[in-house]
Write a protein that holds these residues in place. Structure first.
Motif, PDB file in Angstrom:
ATOM      1  N   THR A  20       0.804  -1.223   0.000  1.00 44.80           N
ATOM      2  CA  THR A  20       0.000   0.000   0.000  1.00 44.80           C
ATOM      3  C   THR A  20       0.838   1.274   0.000  1.00 44.80           C
ATOM      4  O   THR A  20       0.280   2.359  -0.055  1.00 44.80           O
ATOM      5  CB  THR A  20      -0.909   0.022   1.242  1.00 44.80           C
ATOM      6  N   ARG A  21       2.153   1.164   0.072  1.00 41.95           N
ATOM      7  CA  ARG A  21       2.997   2.363   0.091  1.00 41.95           C
ATOM      8  C   ARG A  21       3.031   3.004  -1.291  1.00 41.95           C
ATOM      9  O   ARG A  21       3.104   2.313  -2.310  1.00 41.95           O
ATOM     10  CB  ARG A  21       4.413   2.034   0.536  1.00 41.95           C
ATOM     11  N   THR A  22       3.041   4.323  -1.282  1.00 38.43           N
ATOM     12  CA  THR A  22       3.106   5.049  -2.544  1.00 38.43           C
ATOM     13  C   THR A  22       4.561   5.258  -2.930  1.00 38.43           C
ATOM     14  O   THR A  22       5.479   5.035  -2.136  1.00 38.43           O
ATOM     15  CB  THR A  22       2.413   6.412  -2.425  1.00 38.43           C
ATOM     16  N   ASP A  25       6.241   7.638  -0.635  1.00 39.29           N
ATOM     17  CA  ASP A  25       6.616   7.001   0.635  1.00 39.29           C
ATOM     18  C   ASP A  25       7.924   6.235   0.488  1.00 39.29           C
ATOM     19  O   ASP A  25       8.799   6.284   1.358  1.00 39.29           O
ATOM     20  CB  ASP A  25       5.519   6.049   1.118  1.00 39.29           C
TER      21      ASP A  25
END
Length: 151
Positions: A20-22, A25
């Protein structure tokens, strides 16, 4: 039968946070890890250079002390030679003079001690390099780690 999920339904195998990290991030995490890595490398370099400075300082002091002691030995040898020469001229018929043999023996002993100190310090100093080898090795490992991480 084995399952990859725990009782609460969460996976034991993977980390959902990575999913879920962009991109921003990940870039921030890379930046933070890079800054921490550079700080650790600087601290390692400071520690290693401090150790080298201490070693060079101690052996430089020993080198100076050895030179001073060898110089004292030379002074005693010269005193003995002058006393012996004086006695030789004063009484050509006498074969033994204790007042010049004693400073000669003392001068030889002190000179030998000073020479040993000089040689030991010179050998130790010649083996010491100013290059922080552990830091360089660590930087090489960091480069390999970073290359593996970016692939």
């Amino acid at each position: 039968m084995s399952t990859d999920y725990q009782a609460d339904g969460k996976s034991r195998v993977g980390n959902h946070q990575g999913d879920t990290r962009t991109l921003s991030d990940l870039i921030k995490e890379l930046r933070d890890e890079s800054v921490a890595l550079v700080r650790e490398e600087v601290a390692l370099a400071k520690t290693e250079m401090g150790e080298k400075v201490n070693k060079v300082g101690r052996n430089s002091a020993m080198l100076l002390a050895g030179a001073a002691v060898a110089h004292l030995g030379l002074i005693f040898i010269l005193l003995a030679a002058s006393a012996g020469l004086e006695r030789f001229y004063d009484s050509l018929g006498m074969w033994f003079h204790g007042d010049w043999i004693a400073p000669l023996v003392v001068g030889l002993i002190v000179g030998i001690i000073g020479t040993v100190m000089l040689l030991k310090a010179r050998k130790t100093l010649s083996e010491t390099t100013p290059v922080p080898e552990r830091t360089i090795e660590s930087l090489k490992e960091d480069k390999q780690w970073l290359q593996a991480k970016t692939k």
